[in-house]
Design an enzyme around this catalytic site. Structure first.
Site, mmCIF file in Angstrom:
data_model
loop_
_atom_site.group_PDB
_atom_site.id
_atom_site.type_symbol
_atom_site.label_atom_id
_atom_site.label_comp_id
_atom_site.label_asym_id
_atom_site.label_seq_id
_atom_site.Cartn_x
_atom_site.Cartn_y
_atom_site.Cartn_z
ATOM 1 N N LYS A 39 4.460 -18.132 16.572
ATOM 2 C CA LYS A 39 5.355 -18.418 15.438
ATOM 3 C C LYS A 39 6.380 -19.477 15.854
ATOM 4 C CE LYS A 39 8.288 -14.580 16.760
ATOM 5 N NZ LYS A 39 8.411 -13.126 16.677
ATOM 6 N N ARG A 138 13.979 -3.366 9.851
ATOM 7 C CA ARG A 138 13.690 -4.706 9.366
ATOM 8 C C ARG A 138 12.510 -4.586 8.403
ATOM 9 N NH1 ARG A 138 12.799 -9.636 13.575
ATOM 10 N NH2 ARG A 138 10.778 -8.651 13.806
ATOM 11 N N TYR A 277 32.149 -39.762 18.078
ATOM 12 C CA TYR A 277 32.807 -39.241 16.873
ATOM 13 C C TYR A 277 33.934 -38.283 17.224
ATOM 14 C CZ TYR A 277 28.808 -40.857 14.096
ATOM 15 O OH TYR A 277 27.859 -41.599 13.483
ATOM 16 N N MET A 325 23.769 -37.416 15.496
ATOM 17 C CA MET A 325 22.545 -37.034 14.798
ATOM 18 C C MET A 325 21.300 -37.463 15.585
ATOM 19 S SD MET A 325 21.493 -37.936 10.891
ATOM 20 C CE MET A 325 22.717 -36.967 10.039
HETATM 21 C C1 LIG Z 1 8.379 -12.536 17.945
HETATM 22 C C2 LIG Z 1 7.742 -11.241 18.014
HETATM 23 C C3 LIG Z 1 7.129 -10.819 19.205
HETATM 24 C C4 LIG Z 1 7.247 -11.570 20.513
HETATM 25 O O1 LIG Z 1 8.537 -11.361 21.051
HETATM 26 P P1 LIG Z 1 8.958 -11.994 22.464
HETATM 27 O O2 LIG Z 1 10.268 -11.357 22.744
HETATM 28 O O3 LIG Z 1 9.077 -13.462 22.250
HETATM 29 O O4 LIG Z 1 7.911 -11.651 23.437
HETATM 30 C C5 LIG Z 1 6.404 -9.639 19.158
HETATM 31 N N1 LIG Z 1 6.330 -8.918 18.023
HETATM 32 C C6 LIG Z 1 6.955 -9.276 16.881
HETATM 33 C C7 LIG Z 1 6.852 -8.412 15.664
HETATM 34 C C8 LIG Z 1 7.690 -10.448 16.841
HETATM 35 O O5 LIG Z 1 8.311 -10.801 15.714
#
Ligand SMILES: *Cc1c(COP(=O)(O)O)cnc(C)c1O
Length: 385
Positions: A39, A138, A277, A325
């Site tokens: 992700k 969550r 800046y 920037m």
């Molecule tokens: C991001 C995530 C992980 C991985 O977490 P790390 O701490 O980066 O290893 C695992 N499970 C879920 C549900 C996540 O959102």
């Protein structure tokens, strides 16, 4: 090198570091199924490049993504094995589950119902994973909601049972006390039993992010879901300390990403000159300044203004004035022989000096995850051995 001559700023991704980190994780988790989190553009590394590098690694069974868009990009990069989709998905996009052969993590009854109807229509089985609420509050499903989910599975025969049951820890990386993780694990086991009673017993269970994968064997179950450690970073100082205190070795993970740029301008300033800046920095003596073409647009946090260093010729050059920037300035007065187009390292090694994502995180009052995830996707990626 050709490629370096072309780019004024770029990301290098170490193939051998990536492979080594996965080897370490595989041996820590005894060859359990491994779902690698890609992700957030593979934690800022570059989804396409990371997937291309991972796709021939037999130790990686799954990729884990947050969004449908990311899942599609994994397929486009040639990933043919399993993809687990963690984030919410609009019921309107349910067809994509079939088109791209995805395994959604389910926490929403409306979505599961749409999925069930589509699966029956296609006469195609779908693998789903139920996200159980154990105290992170969550996305999980509460115990009291499980019968309603079981009913949807019963109604749509193509859904069969959930393939997986999962949970996520709230407090496993930023503490050395693991009482809450233990509580969550106990709750998870109870909810899985409830699933069994409701005749929706999962085939596999997965709970472990990096910290749990590294520290707790009993969280591994049938599959682990590491993210940050795959890229060579510890989830936190506490995780690192806990691991070392147990006698774990130091060279478990090696950072995959380096971030580099070039000195594109050098200027000499007299004493009492303001830099950048807001006139936040003023020289007290004659100063030699390097301008480099990276700014907050590229993911270099503005919090790092007057805080961080960049590495030039193996030495630390302090960032002077505010990060702009697209540009920033660094003091090279005390670094001998700097020339136009010399390399400047923002994250990584130069000579005997290193600046880690963790150091930048300390300087910017954040965590390594955020420093990495925000490295812009527009910066060119170069895979190195
Ligand atoms: C991001 C995530 C992980 C991985 O977490 P790390 O701490 O980066 O290893 C695992 N499970 C879920 C549900 C996540 O959102």
């Amino acid at each position: 090198m050709m490629v370096k001559a072309k780019h004024l700023s770029w990301i290098e991704l170490s193939r051998s570091a990536l492979r080594g980190n996965i080897d370490s994780l595989a041996s820590l988790t005894n060859g359990k199924l491994m779902a690698v989190c890609v992700k957030a553009n593979a934690y800022g590394h570059g989804l396409k490049e990371i997937v291309t590098t991972l796709k021939d690694n037999p130790q990686v069974d799954y990729l884990t993504v947050h969004s449908l868009q990311e899942a599609v990009e994994c397929r486009e990069a040639g990933w043919t094995k399993n993809i687990m989709l963690l984030g919410p998905m609009s019921p309107e996009n349910v067809e994509a589950v079939f088109e791209y052969d995805l395994e959604p993590v389910v926490f929403d009854r409306q979505f599961l119902t749409s999925l069930g109807k589509a699966a029956d229509r296609h006469k195609k089985n779908v693998r789903t994973h139920l996200k159980l609420e154990t105290g992170t509050n969550r996305q999980g499903i509460k115990e009291s909601e499980l019968p309603a989910f079981a009913e949807i599975y019963r109604k749509h025969s193509s859904l069969k049972k959930p393939y997986g049951a999962s949970m996520h820890y709230a407090n496993i990386e930023d503490t050395t006390s693991h009482d809450y993780a233990e509580y969550q694990l106990k709750t998870f086991r109870r909810l899985v039993k409830t699933m069994q009673t409701l005749k929706i017993k999962p085939n596999i269970r997965h709970t472990a992010s990096s910290a749990a994968s590294i520290l707790f064997k009993k969280t591994h179950f049938e599959m682990v879901r590491p993210g940050i450690s795959v890229y060579g970073h510890w989830p936190s100082k506490e995780t690192y300390l806990s691991y070392r205190l147990r006698g774990g070795q130091n060279d478990l993970f090696h950072p995959v990403l380096s971030w580099k740029t070039r000195v594109t301008q050098i200027k000499n300033l007299p004493a009492d000159s303001f830099i950048g800046y807001g006139c936040t920095y003023r020289t007290t003596s004659p100063t030699r300044l390097a301008v480099v073409p990276v700014g907050y647009y590229d993911g270099y946090d503005r919090e790092l203004s007057n805080q961080a260093y960049v590495l030039v010729r193996g030495k630390r050059a302090p960032v002077r004035g505010r990060v702009c920037m697209n540009l920033m300035m660094a003091d090279i007065t005390d670094i001998k022989g700097v020339r136009l187009h010399d390399e400047a390292v923002l994250i990584g090694r130069s000579g005997k000096e290193t600046i880690s994502a963790e150091k930048l995180a300390d300087w910017a009052n954040t965590i390594n995850y955020e420093i990495l995830a925000r490295v812009s996707s527009h910066t060119p990626r170069v895979i190195v051995p």
